[in-house]
Design a protein around this motif. Sequence first.
Motif, PDB file in Angstrom:
ATOM      1  N   PHE A 129      45.812  22.351  55.510  1.00 33.86           N
ATOM      2  CA  PHE A 129      46.747  23.520  56.208  1.00 33.86           C
ATOM      3  C   PHE A 129      47.671  22.773  57.096  1.00 33.86           C
ATOM      4  CE2 PHE A 129      46.646  26.046  60.454  1.00 33.86           C
ATOM      5  CZ  PHE A 129      47.426  27.053  60.112  1.00 33.86           C
ATOM      6  N   PHE A 130      48.952  23.267  56.829  1.00 33.79           N
ATOM      7  CA  PHE A 130      50.062  22.889  57.329  1.00 33.79           C
ATOM      8  C   PHE A 130      50.609  23.875  58.648  1.00 33.79           C
ATOM      9  CE2 PHE A 130      50.486  21.714  52.939  1.00 33.79           C
ATOM     10  CZ  PHE A 130      50.917  20.388  52.952  1.00 33.79           C
ATOM     11  N   GLN A 136      46.901  27.324  66.301  1.00 30.71           N
ATOM     12  CA  GLN A 136      46.545  27.417  65.221  1.00 30.71           C
ATOM     13  C   GLN A 136      45.556  26.249  64.590  1.00 30.71           C
ATOM     14  OE1 GLN A 136      46.336  30.097  62.992  1.00 30.71           O
ATOM     15  NE2 GLN A 136      47.000  31.361  64.754  1.00 30.71           N
ATOM     16  N   ALA A 137      46.305  25.031  64.641  1.00 30.20           N
ATOM     17  CA  ALA A 137      45.828  23.932  64.441  1.00 30.20           C
ATOM     18  C   ALA A 137      44.324  23.668  64.697  1.00 30.20           C
ATOM     19  CB  ALA A 137      46.636  22.624  64.793  1.00 30.20           C
ATOM     20  N   ALA A 138      44.044  24.200  66.510  1.00 29.83           N
ATOM     21  CA  ALA A 138      42.769  24.114  66.800  1.00 29.83           C
ATOM     22  C   ALA A 138      41.793  25.154  65.838  1.00 29.83           C
ATOM     23  CB  ALA A 138      42.715  24.255  68.183  1.00 29.83           C
ATOM     24  N   ALA A 139      42.419  26.191  65.825  1.00 27.92           N
ATOM     25  CA  ALA A 139      41.590  27.294  65.058  1.00 27.92           C
ATOM     26  C   ALA A 139      40.993  26.765  63.749  1.00 27.92           C
ATOM     27  CB  ALA A 139      42.276  28.292  65.107  1.00 27.92           C
ATOM     28  N   ALA A 140      42.020  26.283  63.111  1.00 27.76           N
ATOM     29  CA  ALA A 140      41.702  25.746  61.923  1.00 27.76           C
ATOM     30  C   ALA A 140      40.561  24.665  61.794  1.00 27.76           C
ATOM     31  CB  ALA A 140      42.961  25.102  61.235  1.00 27.76           C
ATOM     32  N   LYS A 141      40.587  23.818  62.318  1.00 31.99           N
ATOM     33  CA  LYS A 141      39.349  22.756  62.664  1.00 31.99           C
ATOM     34  C   LYS A 141      38.133  23.391  62.760  1.00 31.99           C
ATOM     35  CE  LYS A 141      42.806  19.223  64.170  1.00 31.99           C
ATOM     36  NZ  LYS A 141      43.450  18.260  65.091  1.00 31.99           N
ATOM     37  N   THR A 146      39.561  21.209  56.176  1.00 33.82           N
ATOM     38  CA  THR A 146      39.450  19.783  55.840  1.00 33.82           C
ATOM     39  C   THR A 146      40.440  18.980  56.569  1.00 33.82           C
ATOM     40  OG1 THR A 146      38.557  20.536  53.762  1.00 33.82           O
ATOM     41  CG2 THR A 146      38.742  18.002  54.269  1.00 33.82           C
ATOM     42  N   LEU A 147      41.709  19.370  56.426  1.00 36.31           N
ATOM     43  CA  LEU A 147      42.656  18.421  56.755  1.00 36.31           C
ATOM     44  C   LEU A 147      43.750  19.408  57.331  1.00 36.31           C
ATOM     45  CD1 LEU A 147      43.741  15.586  57.243  1.00 36.31           C
ATOM     46  CD2 LEU A 147      45.051  15.859  55.082  1.00 36.31           C
ATOM     47  N   VAL A 148      44.247  19.140  58.587  1.00 37.83           N
ATOM     48  CA  VAL A 148      45.291  19.983  59.198  1.00 37.83           C
ATOM     49  C   VAL A 148      46.551  18.955  59.802  1.00 37.83           C
ATOM     50  CG1 VAL A 148      45.772  21.536  61.346  1.00 37.83           C
ATOM     51  CG2 VAL A 148      43.664  21.373  60.091  1.00 37.83           C
ATOM     52  N   GLY A 149      47.671  19.238  59.564  1.00 33.93           N
ATOM     53  CA  GLY A 149      48.860  18.639  60.031  1.00 33.93           C
ATOM     54  C   GLY A 149      50.171  19.413  59.839  1.00 33.93           C
ATOM     55  N   GLY A 150      51.262  18.428  60.517  1.00 29.96           N
ATOM     56  CA  GLY A 150      52.736  19.333  60.304  1.00 29.96           C
ATOM     57  C   GLY A 150      53.648  18.297  59.748  1.00 29.96           C
ATOM     58  N   ALA A 169      45.455  25.473  49.839  1.00 30.65           N
ATOM     59  CA  ALA A 169      46.196  24.904  50.820  1.00 30.65           C
ATOM     60  C   ALA A 169      46.903  26.368  51.479  1.00 30.65           C
ATOM     61  CB  ALA A 169      47.355  24.181  50.617  1.00 30.65           C
ATOM     62  N   PHE A 170      47.139  26.314  52.989  1.00 27.68           N
ATOM     63  CA  PHE A 170      47.721  27.073  53.541  1.00 27.68           C
ATOM     64  C   PHE A 170      48.608  26.717  54.531  1.00 27.68           C
ATOM     65  CE2 PHE A 170      43.375  28.659  52.747  1.00 27.68           C
ATOM     66  CZ  PHE A 170      43.574  30.063  52.297  1.00 27.68           C
ATOM     67  N   ALA A 171      49.598  27.728  55.130  1.00 28.68           N
ATOM     68  CA  ALA A 171      50.602  27.056  56.085  1.00 28.68           C
ATOM     69  C   ALA A 171      51.041  28.278  57.009  1.00 28.68           C
ATOM     70  CB  ALA A 171      51.933  26.621  55.230  1.00 28.68           C
TER      71      ALA A 171
END
Length: 282
Positions: A129-130, A136-141, A146-150, A169-171
């Motif tokens: 997830f980008f 959104q990063a916190a919600a994704a985790k 599996t992996l979140v970043g920018g 993969a999502f963004a």
Amino acid sequence: MLSSNFFRKNVIRISSPIRAFSSSSIARADEYARSAEQKQRAQERELTKKNEQRKLSRRRALAREPADKSPYYHDIHTALRYLRASEVGRSPSEAVITVTSTLIAERGNAKLAGSVNFPKPMKDSKTLFFTTDESQAAAAKNAGVTLVGGPELIEQIKQGELDLSFDRAFATPEIASQLAPIARQLGPKGLMPSAKRGTVVEDIASTISEVSGSIPFRQKGENLSIAVGRANFTDREIMLNIIAASRAFREAIQTQKTKKKALLGHTTITSTHGPGILIDFK
């Protein structure tokens, strides 16, 4: 003495009415035969239709009988004990637990289809997830991504420092335009997020919830069948998946566009190498 011309003329006069009479009689006989044949076909069709309706009524009556009245019935916990015994020594990927329901429906009804969103997915998928949005990063985790970043994740991929063995993969929209430099790495693996494919999203948590455990099903013949777990799933996990499957099957029936909706009959549970065991699917 009578001449030959006399006989010729009179024979012609006599034979002509006979020929006319014979032709009309044959035509009437043919018409009568066709009418009798059509009537017989109509009677046969009506008899076949009545027989089919009687069979359908018997099947509907049988489907309404409680499953526990059958000698082949077991409660789900007991059934799973037998099925796991049948799969001893085999890998979890081989030992799939499946439920199959008979479907009693009128001839000509459209085939049922739908999908089930399982509480316990059949397969644990790896998701990338980008985003630059911290919420959104916190919600994704929290949703199990599996992996979140920018931008730093984009740079890692550009440098070939990240193993791209992900299933999807999502963004979020604000970072989607920044992914072009890594399209060659993501595209061939089917991981390039795009709005057209529905992988550029505003809310990652709800998206992951919708796609993570969703399994399609489609009627085949007179049955609806779907895998609900593996032998290494707990009884509770399989039970929750069975409940989800039951709801999805019944929802598909309720949304069916027909005057006489299908009826869900008896359901069996089985494993890849195990027997079919009748269970209560209600």
